[in-house]
Motif scaffolding. Structure first.
Motif, PDB file in Angstrom:
ATOM      1  N   CYS A  21      14.543 -56.811 -54.844  1.00 45.84           N
ATOM      2  CA  CYS A  21      15.254 -57.371 -53.925  1.00 45.84           C
ATOM      3  C   CYS A  21      16.397 -56.223 -53.457  1.00 45.84           C
ATOM      4  O   CYS A  21      16.594 -55.307 -54.145  1.00 45.84           O
ATOM      5  CB  CYS A  21      15.979 -58.621 -54.223  1.00 45.84           C
TER       6      CYS A  21
ATOM      7  N   CYS B  33      19.878 -64.885 -56.157  1.00 47.22           N
ATOM      8  CA  CYS B  33      19.393 -64.124 -55.053  1.00 47.22           C
ATOM      9  C   CYS B  33      19.618 -65.030 -53.925  1.00 47.22           C
ATOM     10  O   CYS B  33      19.442 -65.867 -53.688  1.00 47.22           O
ATOM     11  CB  CYS B  33      17.998 -64.135 -55.326  1.00 47.22           C
ATOM     12  N   GLY B  34      20.123 -64.209 -52.665  1.00 48.96           N
ATOM     13  CA  GLY B  34      20.656 -65.012 -51.451  1.00 48.96           C
ATOM     14  C   GLY B  34      19.174 -65.095 -50.982  1.00 48.96           C
ATOM     15  O   GLY B  34      19.463 -66.112 -50.042  1.00 48.96           O
TER      16      GLY B  34
ATOM     17  N   HIS C 154      15.107 -61.696 -58.935  1.00 50.46           N
ATOM     18  CA  HIS C 154      16.317 -61.917 -59.723  1.00 50.46           C
ATOM     19  C   HIS C 154      17.092 -63.234 -59.632  1.00 50.46           C
ATOM     20  O   HIS C 154      16.822 -63.869 -58.443  1.00 50.46           O
ATOM     21  CB  HIS C 154      17.361 -60.848 -59.346  1.00 50.46           C
TER      22      HIS C 154
ATOM     23  N   GLY D 216      14.590 -60.425 -50.927  1.00 54.55           N
ATOM     24  CA  GLY D 216      13.940 -61.384 -52.077  1.00 54.55           C
ATOM     25  C   GLY D 216      12.896 -60.688 -52.784  1.00 54.55           C
ATOM     26  O   GLY D 216      12.226 -61.236 -53.622  1.00 54.55           O
TER      27      GLY D 216
ATOM     28  N   ASP E 248      19.053 -56.382 -52.730  1.00 52.34           N
ATOM     29  CA  ASP E 248      20.691 -57.003 -53.509  1.00 52.34           C
ATOM     30  C   ASP E 248      21.200 -55.629 -54.211  1.00 52.34           C
ATOM     31  O   ASP E 248      20.552 -55.070 -55.055  1.00 52.34           O
ATOM     32  CB  ASP E 248      20.363 -58.075 -54.455  1.00 52.34           C
TER      33      ASP E 248
HETATM   34 ZN   LIG Z   1      17.886 -61.114 -53.938  1.00 55.40          ZN
END
Ligand SMILES: [Zn+2]
Length: 202
Positions: free
Chosen positions: A40, A104-105, A101, A65, A42
């Motif tokens: 991801c 995760c958004g 993870h 993602g 992130d």
């Molecule tokens: Zn994520």
């Protein structure tokens, strides 16, 4: 911007003197990473940090993602698939690691919908995963839904990897391993995906 340039100056002063031999070798002989990671984007889940890796070890694609799309050679702009093609067919990596993870958004967007400002690209990207993952009953709790999609998005990426013919062939020939992991930002614990679900690495 200052924080980035200060970081660069620290790198030159504190890291480069000890590491420049490694970079020199990598520049001279090229890169030969054994591991391709799809993670991801992130900012808290950096594969090089999580795996304690050094430059030259990981060939990395990061996206919302940590999602791998299905094989779709249609001439459109498939950035993640291009990384897979180069890593597997040119660099001939020995393994592909999917690193999802917790917190995760992208997974949250699958449960709650994408933010209104991010519908041009984020929405169809995450919808691709949502359409492919079986849902849960309507009365499932929010936390259980997040945990479900956190697990299944990694599983789906592993399934999609095998739709790439040259990945399926390399796996079949015993030349390539496919592995799924989830990193928890709260605890710093890494879990590996098995048939029965995630199991902590000890
Ligand atoms: Zn994520």
């Amino acid at each position: 911007m200052k924080i980035l340039l200060d970081g660069y100056r620290r790198f030159r002063k504190e890291v480069w003197p000890a590491e420049h031999g490694r970079y020199e070798q990598l520049a001279r002989w090229g890169q030969h990473p054994q591991t391709l990671v799809v993670a991801c984007s992130d900012s808290r889940v950096d594969p090089q940090t999580v795996f304690g890796a050094v430059p030259g070890e990981l060939f990395v694609a990061r996206n919302i993602g940590g999602l791998i799309p299905p094989y779709q050679p249609d001439g459109h702009y498939h950035g993640t698939s291009a990384v897979l093609e180069y890593g597997v067919r040119v660099l001939k990596v020995a393994r592909i690691v999917v690193l999802g993870h917790a917190q995760c958004g992208g997974v949250r967007a699958m449960v709650e919908g994408s933010p209104a400002e991010a519908r041009d690209f984020v929405d169809p990207w995450m919808q691709m995963a949502k359409d492919a993952i079986p849902g849960l009953p309507e009365n499932t709790s929010h936390d259980d839904l997040l945990a479900h999609y956190e697990t299944e998005i990694v599983r789906l990426s592993l399934v999609h990897l095998k739709t790439f013919p040259w990945i399926a062939e390399a796996v079949e020939a015993g030349q390539l391993d496919l592995l799924g992991f989830r990193f928890d930002i709260h605890t710093g614990v890494l879990d590996e995906l098995h048939e029965e679900g995630f199991v902590p690495i000890t």
